[in-house]
Design a protein around this motif. Structure first.
Motif, PDB file in Angstrom:
ATOM      1  N   UNK B   2       7.485   6.637  -0.969  1.00 26.18           N
ATOM      2  CA  UNK B   2       6.480   6.222   0.010  1.00 26.18           C
ATOM      3  C   UNK B   2       5.750   4.994  -0.521  1.00 26.18           C
ATOM      4  N   UNK B   3       5.951   3.878   0.160  1.00 24.43           N
ATOM      5  CA  UNK B   3       5.292   2.641  -0.276  1.00 24.43           C
ATOM      6  C   UNK B   3       4.386   2.143   0.839  1.00 24.43           C
ATOM      7  N   UNK B   4       3.145   1.884   0.507  1.00 21.88           N
ATOM      8  CA  UNK B   4       2.205   1.330   1.481  1.00 21.88           C
ATOM      9  C   UNK B   4       1.843  -0.089   1.093  1.00 21.88           C
ATOM     10  N   UNK B   5       1.928  -1.000   2.071  1.00 27.00           N
ATOM     11  CA  UNK B   5       1.524  -2.387   1.835  1.00 27.00           C
ATOM     12  C   UNK B   5       0.282  -2.619   2.691  1.00 27.00           C
ATOM     13  N   UNK B   6      -0.808  -3.002   2.044  1.00 26.96           N
ATOM     14  CA  UNK B   6      -2.070  -3.149   2.768  1.00 26.96           C
ATOM     15  C   UNK B   6      -2.148  -4.532   3.395  1.00 26.96           C
ATOM     16  N   UNK B   7      -2.535  -4.545   4.664  1.00 26.59           N
ATOM     17  CA  UNK B   7      -2.665  -5.817   5.378  1.00 26.59           C
ATOM     18  C   UNK B   7      -4.133  -6.024   5.715  1.00 26.59           C
ATOM     19  N   UNK B   8      -4.701  -7.079   5.147  1.00 32.86           N
ATOM     20  CA  UNK B   8      -6.091  -7.443   5.438  1.00 32.86           C
ATOM     21  C   UNK B   8      -6.075  -8.580   6.456  1.00 32.86           C
ATOM     22  N   UNK B   9      -7.185  -8.815   7.156  1.00 32.69           N
ATOM     23  CA  UNK B   9      -7.220 -10.017   7.978  1.00 32.69           C
ATOM     24  C   UNK B   9      -7.104 -11.222   7.049  1.00 32.69           C
ATOM     25  N   UNK B  10      -6.088 -12.033   7.215  1.00 35.51           N
ATOM     26  CA  UNK B  10      -5.892 -13.187   6.332  1.00 35.51           C
ATOM     27  C   UNK B  10      -4.801 -12.976   5.300  1.00 35.51           C
ATOM     28  N   UNK B  11      -4.265 -11.759   5.190  1.00 33.54           N
ATOM     29  CA  UNK B  11      -3.094 -11.567   4.320  1.00 33.54           C
ATOM     30  C   UNK B  11      -1.957 -12.373   4.928  1.00 33.54           C
ATOM     31  N   UNK B  12      -1.089 -12.949   4.096  1.00 31.84           N
ATOM     32  CA  UNK B  12       0.061 -13.639   4.691  1.00 31.84           C
ATOM     33  C   UNK B  12       1.358 -13.423   3.917  1.00 31.84           C
ATOM     34  N   UNK B  13       1.346 -12.521   2.932  1.00 32.91           N
ATOM     35  CA  UNK B  13       2.580 -12.248   2.199  1.00 32.91           C
ATOM     36  C   UNK B  13       3.029 -10.800   2.376  1.00 32.91           C
ATOM     37  N   UNK B  15       4.526  -9.360   4.853  1.00 32.75           N
ATOM     38  CA  UNK B  15       5.868  -9.211   5.422  1.00 32.75           C
ATOM     39  C   UNK B  15       6.927  -9.616   4.387  1.00 32.75           C
ATOM     40  N   UNK B  16       6.592 -10.557   3.525  1.00 29.35           N
ATOM     41  CA  UNK B  16       7.517 -10.929   2.444  1.00 29.35           C
ATOM     42  C   UNK B  16       7.776  -9.731   1.531  1.00 29.35           C
ATOM     43  N   UNK B  17       6.694  -9.009   1.204  1.00 31.39           N
ATOM     44  CA  UNK B  17       6.833  -7.831   0.342  1.00 31.39           C
ATOM     45  C   UNK B  17       7.655  -6.767   1.073  1.00 31.39           C
ATOM     46  N   UNK B  27      11.916   1.711   2.598  1.00 32.06           N
ATOM     47  CA  UNK B  27      11.296   1.635   3.931  1.00 32.06           C
ATOM     48  C   UNK B  27       9.783   1.634   3.775  1.00 32.06           C
ATOM     49  N   UNK B  28       9.222   0.507   3.372  1.00 28.55           N
ATOM     50  CA  UNK B  28       7.768   0.495   3.165  1.00 28.55           C
ATOM     51  C   UNK B  28       7.018   0.512   4.501  1.00 28.55           C
ATOM     52  N   UNK B  29       5.746   0.814   4.386  1.00 32.91           N
ATOM     53  CA  UNK B  29       4.916   0.943   5.576  1.00 32.91           C
ATOM     54  C   UNK B  29       3.779  -0.076   5.463  1.00 32.91           C
ATOM     55  N   UNK B  30       3.477  -0.747   6.566  1.00 31.36           N
ATOM     56  CA  UNK B  30       2.338  -1.676   6.558  1.00 31.36           C
ATOM     57  C   UNK B  30       1.085  -0.922   6.991  1.00 31.36           C
ATOM     58  N   UNK B  43       3.510   4.228  -4.249  1.00 34.23           N
ATOM     59  CA  UNK B  43       3.170   2.856  -4.637  1.00 34.23           C
ATOM     60  C   UNK B  43       2.344   2.214  -3.524  1.00 34.23           C
ATOM     61  N   UNK B  44       1.284   1.536  -3.935  1.00 34.67           N
ATOM     62  CA  UNK B  44       0.496   0.756  -2.982  1.00 34.67           C
ATOM     63  C   UNK B  44       0.573  -0.706  -3.425  1.00 34.67           C
ATOM     64  N   UNK B  45       0.870  -1.596  -2.475  1.00 33.51           N
ATOM     65  CA  UNK B  45       0.927  -3.019  -2.784  1.00 33.51           C
ATOM     66  C   UNK B  45      -0.200  -3.748  -2.054  1.00 33.51           C
ATOM     67  N   UNK B  46      -0.951  -4.542  -2.805  1.00 39.30           N
ATOM     68  CA  UNK B  46      -1.937  -5.447  -2.211  1.00 39.30           C
ATOM     69  C   UNK B  46      -1.294  -6.828  -2.233  1.00 39.30           C
ATOM     70  N   UNK B  47      -0.946  -7.361  -1.061  1.00 40.23           N
ATOM     71  CA  UNK B  47      -0.151  -8.586  -1.015  1.00 40.23           C
ATOM     72  C   UNK B  47      -1.007  -9.849  -1.134  1.00 40.23           C
ATOM     73  N   UNK B  48      -0.322 -10.973  -1.179  1.00 41.20           N
ATOM     74  CA  UNK B  48      -0.999 -12.262  -1.274  1.00 41.20           C
ATOM     75  C   UNK B  48      -1.537 -12.725   0.069  1.00 41.20           C
TER      76      UNK B  48
END
Lengths: 80, 235
Positions: B2-13, B15-17, B27-30, B43-48
């Protein structure tokens, strides 16, 4: 309603590349400038009448959000 | 996994992750910054990106979003958290990692392939690299200049928390190889416990050959391997 004037500056130990760029520019314009440090100025209006409470609130928000204590220091004055 | 990718207003990477992980069979989840972590994640990813427009300071406002409350708890309980670029800035702002990231010493925004030396190859994030391996991963930031006080740097060194250092093409750790003025050429650090990694370079951009390299692949595959081991052996 009270207003706080908050200034946030980089700690002395932290290099300020923006400040040095401005400093160099001023010197090349011929001004006898020793040093420039760039910081931030913020006006915060509070729905609060007591100066004591206002001081407490502003200290708290400076510490929590307005300044990063790792690299910055802050100061403020309160006015009507 | 289970992978979570956090999307903040202004995140732009984000979808790359997401794409990089899907390319590697996951199959990560946004997750939106207003969401909460409603299930167990591996795993939690905080993207660029530029969360909240980088207003005030990079990462300063993002750290107070609702999802971060859960991410901080998750990290403190030992969950794996990877912060890339703006994600690294958010991790330092919320105190999960020490130090801070300032404006690049050159004042220039740096967007270029960058050599890194792998200093730790024994972490859940890096176990498929070799110790001392030289890898090329792009940087893309204006504020990646890592600073910490003297005592903090000594602690990072003695706890072996420095994971990646900027290097020259010859693998030397010197000023010429340093894109932003970071102290001790620090490009990425890990928490003392080894479960929170923050790095300025973008490994998600070098997972498929078509985007210019695959040196980022081992990072994500290390995490997958760690998870598989946990499932298989419970360690």
């Amino acid at each position: 309603m009270l207003k706080a004037n908050v200034t946030v500056t980089l700690k002395k130990s932290i290099l300020d590349p923006q400040g040095s760029a401005v400093e160099k520019s001023l010197r090349s314009m011929g001004y006898p400038v020793e040093e420039v440090r760039i910081g931030k100025f913020m006006e915060v209006r509070l729905a609060e009448e007591s100066r004591e409470n206002a001081k407490e609130i502003i200290s708290e928000i400076c510490h929590k959000l307005l300044a990063n204590p790792v690299i910055e220091t802050y100061g403020f004055t309160i006015e009507e | 996994m289970k992978i979570g990718i956090i999307r903040f207003p202004g995140s732009n990477c984000e979808v790359d992750v997401w794409e990089a992980l899907r390319f590697l069979g996951r199959e990560p989840e946004l997750l939106w910054h207003q969401d909460r972590l409603r299930q167990a994640y591996d795993l939690i990813v905080l993207p660029g990106g530029f969360s909240y427009g980088d207003y005030l300071r990079t990462g300063a406002i993002a750290r107070f979003s609702p999802v971060m409350e859960d991410v901080i708890r998750f990290a403190r309980e030992g969950g794996l958290v990877l912060g890339i670029c703006n994600g690294f800035q958010i991790l330092t702002e919320c105190g999960l990692l020490p130090g801070a990231l300032l404006r690049n010493a050159s004042l220039h925004f740096r967007c270029a392939p960058q050599w890194l030396r792998v200093e730790r190859a024994d972490l859940p994030f890096t176990n498929l690299y070799d110790p001392g391996e030289l890898i090329q991963i792009p940087v893309n930031h204006g504020e990646g200049n890592y600073v910490i006080d003297e005592a903090g740097l000594a602690a990072l060194e003695s706890n072996r928390q420095i994971v990646f250092r900027y290097a020259s093409a010859a693998g030397e750790i010197n000023e010429a190889g340093n894109p932003n003025g970071s102290l001790a050429n620090i490009a990425g650090i890990v928490s003392k416990e080894g479960n929170i990694l923050g790095m300025m370079p973008h490994p998600e951009r070098v997972v498929e050959k078509i985007t210019g390299g695959i040196d980022g692949q081992p990072l994500f595959l290390s995490l997958v391997k760690t998870w598989e081991r946990r499932i298989r052996y419970g360690t």
